[in-house]
Design a protein around this motif. Structure first.
Motif, PDB file in Angstrom:
ATOM      1  N   ARG A  16      32.963  22.161  72.934  1.00  0.00           N
ATOM      2  CA  ARG A  16      32.952  20.871  72.244  1.00  0.00           C
ATOM      3  C   ARG A  16      34.290  20.602  71.587  1.00  0.00           C
ATOM      4  O   ARG A  16      34.857  21.475  70.936  1.00  0.00           O
TER       5      ARG A  16
ATOM      6  N   PRO B 136      27.888  25.410  69.887  1.00  0.00           N
ATOM      7  CA  PRO B 136      26.463  25.156  70.115  1.00  0.00           C
ATOM      8  C   PRO B 136      25.648  26.447  69.980  1.00  0.00           C
ATOM      9  O   PRO B 136      26.169  27.543  70.143  1.00  0.00           O
TER      10      PRO B 136
ATOM     11  N   GLY C 216      29.206  29.906  72.733  1.00  0.00           N
ATOM     12  CA  GLY C 216      28.303  29.495  71.662  1.00  0.00           C
ATOM     13  C   GLY C 216      27.474  30.690  71.260  1.00  0.00           C
ATOM     14  O   GLY C 216      27.741  31.811  71.688  1.00  0.00           O
TER      15      GLY C 216
ATOM     16  N   VAL D  29      20.880  23.535  69.725  1.00  0.00           N
ATOM     17  CA  VAL D  29      20.851  22.308  70.530  1.00  0.00           C
ATOM     18  C   VAL D  29      19.631  22.322  71.451  1.00  0.00           C
ATOM     19  O   VAL D  29      19.195  21.281  71.946  1.00  0.00           O
TER      20      VAL D  29
ATOM     21  N   LEU E  39      24.675  26.541  77.051  1.00  0.00           N
ATOM     22  CA  LEU E  39      25.856  26.642  76.195  1.00  0.00           C
ATOM     23  C   LEU E  39      27.124  26.249  76.931  1.00  0.00           C
ATOM     24  O   LEU E  39      28.214  26.205  76.358  1.00  0.00           O
TER      25      LEU E  39
END
Ligand SMILES: [Zn+2]
Ligand SMILES: [Zn+2]
Length: 404
Positions: A70, A76, A133, A166, A401
């Motif tokens: 991200r 995440p 993540g 998430v 992820l």
């Protein structure tokens, strides 16, 4: 080696762990023997481990080492749930690793989920460098009626890695219907909400030959039971169905006495939160109004148990696609209808989008159509499901992820 091959290579270890858990099943929120086996299985892995305060849960967090996908730098998090508790059932499978505790059995296959999730922790720990993540492994006691997931949420499992997950996934084995190694899920409702209706009707007893001098609780309660069935067909959409079954009814002692009280008890199932709210209101109003009409009093309780387990459509589609990609299209099938049972993973899915996925574990020598179901004393769950279940947990986390 690929993840599926790695999982297959550890099939023997997974079966050993599963058999050890199966041999010493525990019920409810306090599972010290099971918890110790999980902690031993996770020992040496690069995990942040914490245990529950009110229940013998194990929460393990794996911090990935790869750069996050991200742009904002936020990492995440994905949550994987495996439940660990057994049922008050006397095992009649004849398995060499049968329960050594009289009256307690892993009849819902939670021993398999525990082993699969421990296997996934091992697989993902070995791929930590590829993981952009974090993963929360949620080893949960008390699924079978003890709200273990809700209690773990209260103790912070959803925040164990920092940011909220998430996505969240749970696998559940089935000893019937689904052939071994077949995964099934669906968007939207996956399992029912299962609530309890509990009613005491208080009248005024007397001589059975003079009912006009009494207030008969039995006729009033009977009218409530039949009216509840009419309510199901007249007040609820057949495409958003509800089920009401009065499964216990008690009143009176002898032919010539009208008793003071009648009691009944039943289950109320629904598949959407809207239907569930209307069911609660309608049941209570109907019972209280009928009590009025009959000149008796009613103490009516609608006890909320587990909510509807609702899969997020995108996450269910994602899980379906991952299973098809990893194991072939024939082994990832859409589930046409929700199941009538209930699950406390519903509490996780109320807060995090995710999916509950059924896994066939019917032994190859049994017919899925007739094999004994989960909760049966004769239910059999084949070890062949373990490695692939473990691999699917790990693949879901890796791909969600963004590692693959
Ligand atoms: Zn169960
Ligand atoms: Zn279960």
């Amino acid at each position: 080696m690929g993840l599926r091959a790695d999982a297959a290579a550890s099939a023997g270890e997974l079966a050993e762990l599963r058999h050890a858990i199966h041999r010493e099943p525990e019920i409810g929120l306090d599972l010290p023997l099971t918890q110790a086996k999980v902690l031993a299985a996770l020992d040496g892995l690069p995990l942040e481990i914490s245990t529950g305060r009110k229940l013998s849960s194990v929460t393990a967090v794996l911090r990935g080492d790869a750069a996050g996908p991200r742009p904002d730098g936020a990492r995440p998090v994905v949550l994987l749930r495996g439940d660990m508790d057994a049922l008050p059932v006397t095992e009649a499978t004849g398995l060499p690793y049968s329960s050594r505790f009289e009256g307690v059995m892993h009849a819902c296959g939670h021993d398999q989920h525990t082993a699969m999730l421990a296997g996934a922790a091992r697989l993902l720990s070995a791929r930590r460098a590829e993981l952009p993540g974090d993963v929360i492994f949620m080893f949960q006691p008390g699924e079978e009626g003890y709200r273990g997931a809700d209690l773990m949420i209260g103790e912070g499992v959803l925040d164990a890695a920092g940011p909220r997950p998430v996505a969240a996934y749970a696998l559940h084995v089935s000893s019937t219907q689904l052939a071994c190694g077949v995964f099934a899920t669906r968007p939207g409702p996956m399992l029912a909400a299962a609530d309890i209706i509990r009613v005491t009707v208080r009248g005024r007893g007397g001589h059975a030959s003079q009912p006009h001098l009494s207030a008969d609780p039995i006729t009033a309660a009977c009218s409530m039971v039949t009216a509840l069935q009419t309510m199901v067909t007249r007040r609820f959409d057949v495409f958003d169905p509800v089920v009401v079954t009065i499964s216990s009814f008690h009143a009176g002692t002898i032919d010539n006495v009208i008793p003071d009280e009648a009691t009944f008890l039943g289950t109320a199932r629904s598949y959407s939160s809207g239907a569930r709210d209307r069911l609660r209101d309608t049941v209570l109003r109907l019972i209280n109004d009928l009590a009025d009409a009959h000149g008796v009093a009613a103490d009516a309780q609608y006890v909320d148990e587990y909510p509807v387990t609702v899969n997020d459509p995108a996450e269910a589609e994602f899980a379906h696609a991952v299973a098809a990609d990893v194991f072939g299209a024939a082994r990832s099938v859409p589930k046409t209808h929700p199941m009538t049972g209930a699950e406390d993973f519903s509490y996780v899915l109320q807060q995090v989008p995710g999916a509950f996925i059924s896994v066939g574990a019917v032994p190859p020598d049994q017919d899925p159509a007739t094999a004994p179901s989960n909760h049966s004393a004769a239910a059999l769950f084949d070890d062949a499901a373990l490695a692939d279940g473990s691999a699917l947990y790990a693949e879901l986390a890796l791909r969600r992820l963004g590692a693959v």
